[in-house]
Design a protein around this motif. Structure first.
Motif, PDB file in Angstrom:
ATOM      1  N   GLN A   1       0.778  -1.417  -0.095  1.00  0.00           N
ATOM      2  CA  GLN A   1      -0.214   0.135   0.096  1.00  0.00           C
ATOM      3  C   GLN A   1       0.602   0.551  -0.336  1.00  0.00           C
ATOM      4  O   GLN A   1       0.488   2.623  -0.602  1.00  0.00           O
ATOM      5  CB  GLN A   1      -0.907  -0.125   1.232  1.00  0.00           C
ATOM      6  CG  GLN A   1      -1.822   1.306   1.730  1.00  0.00           C
ATOM      7  CD  GLN A   1      -1.383   2.788   1.983  1.00  0.00           C
ATOM      8  OE1 GLN A   1      -0.665   1.932   2.812  1.00  0.00           O
ATOM      9  NE2 GLN A   1      -1.481   3.408   2.270  1.00  0.00           N
ATOM     10  N   ARG A   2       1.898   1.159   0.779  1.00  0.00           N
ATOM     11  CA  ARG A   2       2.792   2.408   0.474  1.00  0.00           C
ATOM     12  C   ARG A   2       2.908   2.802  -0.211  1.00  0.00           C
ATOM     13  O   ARG A   2       3.499   3.743  -0.949  1.00  0.00           O
ATOM     14  CB  ARG A   2       3.817   2.142   2.125  1.00  0.00           C
ATOM     15  CG  ARG A   2       3.448   3.014   3.356  1.00  0.00           C
ATOM     16  CD  ARG A   2       4.249   2.390   4.514  1.00  0.00           C
ATOM     17  NE  ARG A   2       3.917   2.914   5.843  1.00  0.00           N
ATOM     18  CZ  ARG A   2       4.921   2.822   6.532  1.00  0.00           C
ATOM     19  NH1 ARG A   2       5.832   2.523   6.606  1.00  0.00           N
ATOM     20  NH2 ARG A   2       4.224   3.157   8.147  1.00  0.00           N
TER      21      ARG A   2
ATOM     22  N   ARG B   1       2.230   1.717  -3.251  1.00  0.00           N
ATOM     23  CA  ARG B   1       1.452   2.396  -4.488  1.00  0.00           C
ATOM     24  C   ARG B   1       0.784   3.677  -4.310  1.00  0.00           C
ATOM     25  O   ARG B   1       0.465   4.754  -4.878  1.00  0.00           O
ATOM     26  CB  ARG B   1       0.187   1.463  -4.724  1.00  0.00           C
ATOM     27  CG  ARG B   1      -1.219   1.750  -5.405  1.00  0.00           C
ATOM     28  CD  ARG B   1      -0.858   1.865  -6.569  1.00  0.00           C
ATOM     29  NE  ARG B   1      -0.158   2.386  -7.830  1.00  0.00           N
ATOM     30  CZ  ARG B   1      -0.268   2.059  -8.586  1.00  0.00           C
ATOM     31  NH1 ARG B   1       0.738   0.763  -8.688  1.00  0.00           N
ATOM     32  NH2 ARG B   1      -0.354   2.980  -8.936  1.00  0.00           N
ATOM     33  N   TRP B   2       1.031   4.057  -3.053  1.00  0.00           N
ATOM     34  CA  TRP B   2       0.307   5.208  -2.219  1.00  0.00           C
ATOM     35  C   TRP B   2       1.463   6.456  -2.560  1.00  0.00           C
ATOM     36  O   TRP B   2       1.212   7.266  -3.214  1.00  0.00           O
ATOM     37  CB  TRP B   2       0.681   5.421  -1.289  1.00  0.00           C
ATOM     38  CG  TRP B   2      -0.350   7.249  -0.802  1.00  0.00           C
ATOM     39  CD1 TRP B   2      -1.515   7.672  -0.571  1.00  0.00           C
ATOM     40  CD2 TRP B   2       0.642   8.087  -0.302  1.00  0.00           C
ATOM     41  NE1 TRP B   2      -1.381   8.763  -0.153  1.00  0.00           N
ATOM     42  CE2 TRP B   2       0.472   9.483  -0.047  1.00  0.00           C
ATOM     43  CE3 TRP B   2       2.157   8.583  -0.167  1.00  0.00           C
ATOM     44  CZ2 TRP B   2       0.241  10.494   0.512  1.00  0.00           C
ATOM     45  CZ3 TRP B   2       2.527   9.325   0.415  1.00  0.00           C
ATOM     46  CH2 TRP B   2       1.744  10.415   0.745  1.00  0.00           C
TER      47      TRP B   2
ATOM     48  N   ASP C   1       1.440   7.181  -6.754  1.00  0.00           N
ATOM     49  CA  ASP C   1       0.192   7.582  -6.869  1.00  0.00           C
ATOM     50  C   ASP C   1      -0.222   9.741  -6.297  1.00  0.00           C
ATOM     51  O   ASP C   1      -0.632  10.633  -6.957  1.00  0.00           O
ATOM     52  CB  ASP C   1      -1.203   6.871  -6.620  1.00  0.00           C
ATOM     53  CG  ASP C   1      -1.563   5.732  -7.689  1.00  0.00           C
ATOM     54  OD1 ASP C   1      -0.514   5.686  -8.012  1.00  0.00           O
ATOM     55  OD2 ASP C   1      -2.599   4.665  -6.431  1.00  0.00           O
ATOM     56  N   GLU C   2       0.493   9.526  -5.276  1.00  0.00           N
ATOM     57  CA  GLU C   2       0.177  10.627  -4.343  1.00  0.00           C
ATOM     58  C   GLU C   2       1.200  11.200  -3.805  1.00  0.00           C
ATOM     59  O   GLU C   2       1.333  12.239  -3.246  1.00  0.00           O
ATOM     60  CB  GLU C   2      -0.566   9.891  -3.493  1.00  0.00           C
ATOM     61  CG  GLU C   2      -1.723   9.550  -3.729  1.00  0.00           C
ATOM     62  CD  GLU C   2      -2.575  10.864  -4.311  1.00  0.00           C
ATOM     63  OE1 GLU C   2      -2.360  11.540  -3.699  1.00  0.00           O
ATOM     64  OE2 GLU C   2      -3.430  10.754  -4.525  1.00  0.00           O
TER      65      GLU C   2
ATOM     66  N   THR D   1      -7.678  15.277  -0.170  1.00  0.00           N
ATOM     67  CA  THR D   1      -7.079  14.088  -0.271  1.00  0.00           C
ATOM     68  C   THR D   1      -6.813  12.734   0.861  1.00  0.00           C
ATOM     69  O   THR D   1      -7.383  12.036   0.263  1.00  0.00           O
ATOM     70  CB  THR D   1      -5.632  14.034  -1.381  1.00  0.00           C
ATOM     71  OG1 THR D   1      -5.986  14.520  -2.507  1.00  0.00           O
ATOM     72  CG2 THR D   1      -5.486  12.627  -1.786  1.00  0.00           C
ATOM     73  N   TRP D   2      -6.116  13.798   1.936  1.00  0.00           N
ATOM     74  CA  TRP D   2      -5.866  12.898   2.697  1.00  0.00           C
ATOM     75  C   TRP D   2      -6.920  13.137   4.377  1.00  0.00           C
ATOM     76  O   TRP D   2      -6.828  13.011   5.376  1.00  0.00           O
ATOM     77  CB  TRP D   2      -4.650  13.764   3.540  1.00  0.00           C
ATOM     78  CG  TRP D   2      -3.077  13.515   2.528  1.00  0.00           C
ATOM     79  CD1 TRP D   2      -3.028  12.948   1.531  1.00  0.00           C
ATOM     80  CD2 TRP D   2      -2.415  14.348   2.571  1.00  0.00           C
ATOM     81  NE1 TRP D   2      -1.840  13.029   0.714  1.00  0.00           N
ATOM     82  CE2 TRP D   2      -1.081  13.461   1.841  1.00  0.00           C
ATOM     83  CE3 TRP D   2      -2.130  15.243   3.923  1.00  0.00           C
ATOM     84  CZ2 TRP D   2      -0.163  14.546   1.099  1.00  0.00           C
ATOM     85  CZ3 TRP D   2      -0.522  15.527   3.071  1.00  0.00           C
ATOM     86  CH2 TRP D   2       0.667  15.476   2.262  1.00  0.00           C
TER      87      TRP D   2
ATOM     88  N   ILE E   1      -3.424   8.738   5.570  1.00  0.00           N
ATOM     89  CA  ILE E   1      -2.196   8.108   5.053  1.00  0.00           C
ATOM     90  C   ILE E   1      -2.020   6.855   4.350  1.00  0.00           C
ATOM     91  O   ILE E   1      -1.511   5.597   3.921  1.00  0.00           O
ATOM     92  CB  ILE E   1      -1.142   9.064   4.611  1.00  0.00           C
ATOM     93  CG1 ILE E   1      -0.768  10.381   4.390  1.00  0.00           C
ATOM     94  CG2 ILE E   1       0.038   9.003   3.844  1.00  0.00           C
ATOM     95  CD1 ILE E   1      -0.205  11.558   3.879  1.00  0.00           C
ATOM     96  N   SER E   2      -1.176   6.447   5.333  1.00  0.00           N
ATOM     97  CA  SER E   2      -0.736   4.655   6.023  1.00  0.00           C
ATOM     98  C   SER E   2      -1.585   4.217   7.722  1.00  0.00           C
ATOM     99  O   SER E   2      -0.995   4.939   8.768  1.00  0.00           O
ATOM    100  CB  SER E   2       1.164   5.057   5.902  1.00  0.00           C
ATOM    101  OG  SER E   2       1.420   4.051   6.400  1.00  0.00           O
TER     102      SER E   2
END
Length: 381
Positions: A224-225, A227-228, A231-232, A267-268, A333-334
């Motif tokens: 996930q991190r 990928r994040w 993307d972000e 976003t967050w 975020i995480s």
């Protein structure tokens, strides 16, 4: 010494001129927020900033708190200091992150300092200290390299024990503030009741030979991190590599500064794409205006480079010694699993929160205040 926020009118007049002369970009048709800050929304927000936003009214609200500045390691550090209303208030330093500022804490400070006036127990009161990070808002910036979370933690320990006279204190934070808080629990644990976090990003746990394999949930976190960041994480990469280059544009254009910051709040946060379901225009613009009038966006973003230049990783069988509590908000975020945090911390309380995101103190102050009270209650003297 006591400090009052009083921005010179010439700074506000200059801001007005710049807002009036905003030069807008074009936009891909139908892109909404997919390419970054949406053009229609930014025009609406800047128009409100230009015609309706009242900085003097916000200044008056902010000055209702007790503000101070104190010299710490040669820098003038700004902080709010609200004395607790209760039989034995526990000293608590709460630290913001980026693109936040001390304003994020203004909703939670009264809940922690005077819980009995907000449905709580006076026995849970805190003496709340809410500093501005060095180079953020009204805290002086360092022009020397090395202003990372480890350095700030040492500064906060000095502020709390030497400048304010607390022999022992507690700490809470998220984002960069989480790193500062964690480091306090590591380097100054003998002075700490405990640490409470809303994000678990530092230190990086030991994953070398002899460590247990990643669980399925931990493996999913790593994925996930990664990928994040793809993307972000563009903001993170440029702020961590070339912050000075970025600073020229953000420091010169208030509309550009707002676009850079506001997109993160949308976003967050747990807002389902509707930023004003969680924050008012006045709240958003107070944050942006603090960065603008203090000329501090450049010194704030370069902290990313400092942190990335000095990564903090646990050694084998090493943990942050101070007792730790974590409140995991669903749109953070995480969101690591508990077993990931337990590699680096002595986790005493772990709570999965029902709603909220990255800016928890501003977005869900009641929920966060409750968690902070619950975690520290058994750790009080």
């Amino acid at each position: 010494m006591p400090f009052e926020i009083a921005i010179d009118q010439s700074v506000l007049d200059d801001l007005q001129v710049r807002l009036n002369q905003t030069r807008w970009p074009d936009e891909v048709t139908g892109s909404a927020w997919g390419y970054g800050s949406n053009l229609d929304y930014m025009k609406e927000l800047v128009e409100y900033w230009r015609t309706n936003f009242d900085w003097r009214a916000q200044e008056e609200k902010l000055n209702a708190f007790h503000h101070f500045k104190s010299k710490v390691d040669g820098l003038d550090i700004h902080f709010i200091h609200e004395r607790g209303v209760g039989p034995s208030p526990m000293p608590l330093v709460i630290t913001h992150g980026w693109p936040s500022c001390f304003f994020e804490m203004t909703k939670i400070i009264p809940l922690l300092a005077d819980p009995a006036s907000h449905g709580g127990d006076a026995a849970d009161a805190f003496d709340v200290v809410a500093p501005s990070l060095p180079g953020f808002g009204f805290s002086q910036a360092s022009n020397d390299p090395g202003m990372q979370v480890q350095k700030v933690a040492d500064m906060w320990a000095t502020l709390m024990t030497e400048n304010l006279g607390y022999p022992k204190f507690s700490a809470q934070g998220g984002d960069i503030g989480s790193g500062v808080t964690s480091r306090l629990g590591y380097s100054h644990h003998e002075k700490m009741y405990g640490v409470h976090l809303t994000s678990v990003t530092r230190p990086t746990p030991y994953l070398g030979p002899g460590s247990r394999p990643l669980t399925e949930a931990e493996d999913a976190l790593v994925t996930q991190r990664d990928r994040w960041f793809l993307d972000e994480g563009g903001y993170n990469h440029i702020q961590g590599t070339k912050p000075q280059t970025l600073s020229y544009g953000l420091n010169d254009s208030p509309a550009g500064l707002a676009a850079w910051i506001i997109e993160k709040y949308r976003t967050w946060s747990d807002c389902h794409g509707d930023i004003e379901s969680r924050y008012t225009k006045d709240e958003l613009l107070t944050i942006v205006t603090i960065y603008w009038v203090t000329n501090s966006i450049g010194s704030s973003v370069r902290m990313y480079k400092e942190n990335q230049s000095s990564l903090w990783t646990m050694a084998e069988n090493e943990k942050v010694p101070a007792p730790a509590g974590m409140a995991m908000f669903p749109q953070e975020i995480s969101r690591p699993p508990r077993e990931w945090a337990e590699r680096s911390y002595d986790v005493r309380r772990w709570q999965e929160m029902p709603r909220g995101g990255h800016f928890a103190a501003l977005e869900e102050p009641q929920l966060l205040a409750h968690e902070v009270r619950e975690f520290f209650r058994p750790l009080r003297d």
